[in-house]
Design an enzyme around this catalytic site. Structure first.
Site, short mmCIF file in Angstrom:
data_model
loop_
_atom_site.label_atom_id
_atom_site.label_comp_id
_atom_site.label_asym_id
_atom_site.label_seq_id
_atom_site.Cartn_x
_atom_site.Cartn_y
_atom_site.Cartn_z
CD GLN A 1 -17.42 -11.17 13.80
OE1 GLN A 1 -16.38 -10.53 13.55
NE2 GLN A 1 -17.71 -11.59 15.01
CD GLU B 1 -26.05 -7.17 21.22
OE1 GLU B 1 -25.11 -7.97 21.08
OE2 GLU B 1 -25.88 -5.94 21.38
CB CYS C 1 -0.92 -0.01 1.21
SG CYS C 1 -1.97 1.43 1.29
CB CYS D 1 -3.06 4.81 6.30
SG CYS D 1 -4.52 3.86 6.68
CG ASP E 1 -18.35 -13.36 19.68
OD1 ASP E 1 -17.19 -12.94 19.91
OD2 ASP E 1 -18.88 -13.25 18.56
CB CYS F 1 -8.17 1.47 0.84
SG CYS F 1 -8.31 0.43 2.31
CE1 TYR G 1 -21.01 -9.41 26.76
CE2 TYR G 1 -20.68 -11.79 26.95
CZ TYR G 1 -20.67 -10.54 27.52
OH TYR G 1 -20.32 -10.40 28.82
CB CYS H 1 -11.97 -9.91 19.31
SG CYS H 1 -12.98 -8.90 20.39
N1 SAH Z 1 -21.66 -12.81 18.24
C1 SAH Z 1 -21.92 -11.70 17.35
C2 SAH Z 1 -21.49 -10.32 17.88
C3 SAH Z 1 -20.29 -10.23 18.72
S1 SAH Z 1 -19.76 -8.57 19.02
C4 SAH Z 1 -21.33 -11.97 15.99
O1 SAH Z 1 -20.48 -12.84 15.81
O2 SAH Z 1 -21.71 -11.31 15.04
C5 SAH Z 1 -20.16 -8.36 20.72
C6 SAH Z 1 -21.60 -7.95 20.97
O3 SAH Z 1 -21.76 -7.81 22.39
C7 SAH Z 1 -22.01 -6.62 20.39
O4 SAH Z 1 -23.17 -6.82 19.60
C8 SAH Z 1 -22.32 -5.74 21.61
O5 SAH Z 1 -23.43 -4.87 21.39
C9 SAH Z 1 -22.66 -6.76 22.67
N2 SAH Z 1 -22.45 -6.37 24.08
C10 SAH Z 1 -21.38 -5.75 24.58
N3 SAH Z 1 -21.47 -5.62 25.92
C11 SAH Z 1 -22.65 -6.19 26.29
C12 SAH Z 1 -23.33 -6.38 27.52
N4 SAH Z 1 -22.79 -5.95 28.66
N5 SAH Z 1 -24.51 -7.01 27.52
C13 SAH Z 1 -25.05 -7.44 26.35
N6 SAH Z 1 -24.45 -7.31 25.15
C14 SAH Z 1 -23.28 -6.68 25.10
#
Ligand code: SAH
Length: 479
Positions: free
Chosen positions: A309, A359, A78, A84, A408, A179, A338, A435
């Protein structure tokens, strides 16, 4: 008269070996037992370092001369590399990037965790390693950042730019020519948008005076070749907006969802704005292969502010690992913590009795319900709220005790209350998708009192960055 304090010059170090890849994509060296963070260095380099910042326990430095380049150093593809902040590892061979990600998982587990775990499986590489993102958010700015290479005497015609914020600088935007993160025609869309804006002499936003018509350009796409473009304007200038949007529509038939928003606020957040449809559909449909090849592929509706994602092909691999690790028998009640827009819940729904998603963003929960409907599942239920608050004994009572929990969380990991509640629920298995291996290790350490880690699988979702995803399965170790 106050006497001026004489500033000590910052230290300079000669022929320093770069030892490791460290936090925020900066490489690490060590001199006199002090850590030095060096952006854009590659482990294995031998360099001269000028210290640019002195902190209590570490230095920050930049390379002033190269004595011996690392055997893993490569030319970045790049032209914006170095300015960047996006792909800081682009000058490191991809196999070596993977090595450092794998190491990051192991070191987090050893340093923070202090629990037993089996040999970490080799990280699953990303394919492809360029043009892997399905969403980019560009900013219009009337004070673009550039290095002026023009001969002296020539005047600046304008300083309007469209690109990415420089790392840590809300007021500096790097104008982007190309990019390597999003496939074609992403670059072309951005370049044509900028060219049109310049030729029509439209005003680019000024973050200091909060003036200027053009604010953001958000480009999203799917693995099936569909495109969504969202233009954000400061003012509701109907005539100009129509002209701008028509220009995009006429030039890019691939844009199946062309939208815009008016944002008169001082921040860039569009999640609470009305997003207006100019042409096509108000959403994209992403399609991912099902876990079992005999099943129809999964469809996911992605609205302008829906989370998905950003590396969809790798996301599918990540979900596959999670499902393999869970090893469903078909009669399980699974909690998906999550759950976001319900991608994991939908991925596993055909193989379990029921999925309960939790969520806290209400619109994500609505998206998750819609995604379950779109795929014809009637064994999912989504609850909106902060998991630390809503996942209590009453919740377990009302929804049933989970046989398997998939979690997650965001980079901060789980709230300790959530970890304690998981221990309270005592599922047979916990699949932890993370992550951030550091917070994952911290959480696992608590769970390890009653669970043992049986598999660890890192996955690379973001080539050329230090980020790593990691899937861990834990099984109940006592009765
Ligand atoms: N499993 C999903 C998203 C993961 S990202 C996927 O793979 O697409 C993490 C998610 O957790 C986000 O959507 C965020 O809004 C949620 N989150 C973060 N803190 C939270 C909490 N305290 N209670 C409920 N959800 C939460």
């Amino acid at each position: 008269m106050a006497r001026k304090q004489i500033k000590q010059p910052l230290p300079f170090f000669e022929k320093v070996a770069i030892l490791d890849a460290g936090a925020e994509g900066k490489a690490v060296a060590r001199v006199d037992n002090r850590v030095i963070f060096v952006p854009y260095a590659v482990p294995g380099d031998v360099v001269d370092l000028q210290v640019t910042g002195k902190k209590k326990s570490y230095y920050e430095a930049r390379i002033t001369a190269m004595h011996r380049p690392s055997p893993w150093r490569i030319d970045p593809v790049c032209r914006h590399f170095g300015l960047c902040g996006g792909c800081r590892w682009q000058n490191m061979d991809y196999s070596r990037q993977l090595h450092h990600k794998q190491k990051q998982v192991k070191e987090s587990f050893d340093r923070i965790g202090k629990f037993d775990y089996p040999e970490i499986r080799p990280i699953i590489p990303s394919d492809p390693i360029y043009f892997y993102r399905n969403k980019l958010d560009y900013t219009f700015s009337n004070r673009k950042w550039h290095i002026d290479l023009r001969p002296e005497g020539e005047t600046h015609i304008h300083s309007n730019g469209l690109g990415f914020h420089l790392p840590g600088r809300f007021d500096r935007v790097l104008d982007i020519e190309k990019c390597h993160l999003q496939a074609d025609p992403s670059n072309d869309i951005r370049l044509k948008a900028r060219k049109f804006a310049l030729s029509e002499e439209l005003s680019f936003y000024d973050v200091k005076t909060w003036e200027g018509l053009l604010r953001n350009l958000i480009i999203r796409n799917t693995t099936t070749g569909k495109w969504m473009v969202i233009m954000v304007f400061r003012d509701d200038d109907e005539e100009i907006i129509r002209k701008f949007m028509t220009h995009l529509q006429n030039n890019f038939p691939e844009i199946t969802s062309l939208m815009y928003a008016i944002n008169p606020k001082r921040n860039d957040d569009i999640s609470n704005l009305e997003i207006r449809l100019f042409h096509g559909n108000p959403y994209l449909i992403e399609v991912l292969p099902a876990f079992h090849s005999g099943h129809p592929p999964l469809k996911f509706k992605i609205g302008p502010v829906s989370f998905f994602q950003t590396n969809a092909r790798q996301a599918e691999k990540l979900y596959r690992v999670a499902a393999e690790f869970a090893d469903f028998k078909g009669d399980e009640l699974v909690y998906d913590l999550y759950s976001g827009t319900g991608t994991i819940a939908c991925y596993i729904a055909p193989y379990v009795k029921k999925v309960v998603g939790l969520e806290y963003i209400p619109s994500a929960v609505t998206d998750a319900e819609e995604n379950a409907r779109l795929n014809g599942f009637n064994n999912t239920a989504f609850h909106s709220g902060d998991i630390a608050k809503i996942m209590n004994d009453d919740f377990f009572h009302a929804n049933g005790p989970p046989g398997i929990i998939i979690t997650d969380p965001p980079r901060a990991g789980m709230h300790e209350k959530v970890v304690r509640q998981i221990l309270q629920a005592r599922p047979a298995k916990i699949v932890y998708v993370s992550c951030n291996p550091a917070t994952q290790a911290r959480d696992i350490k608590i769970l390890a009192d009653h669970y043992r880690v049986t598999e660890v699988q890192p996955v690379d979702m973001f080539p050329h960055t230090q980020h790593v995803e990691n899937v861990v399965v834990m099984e109940k170790s006592d009765e």
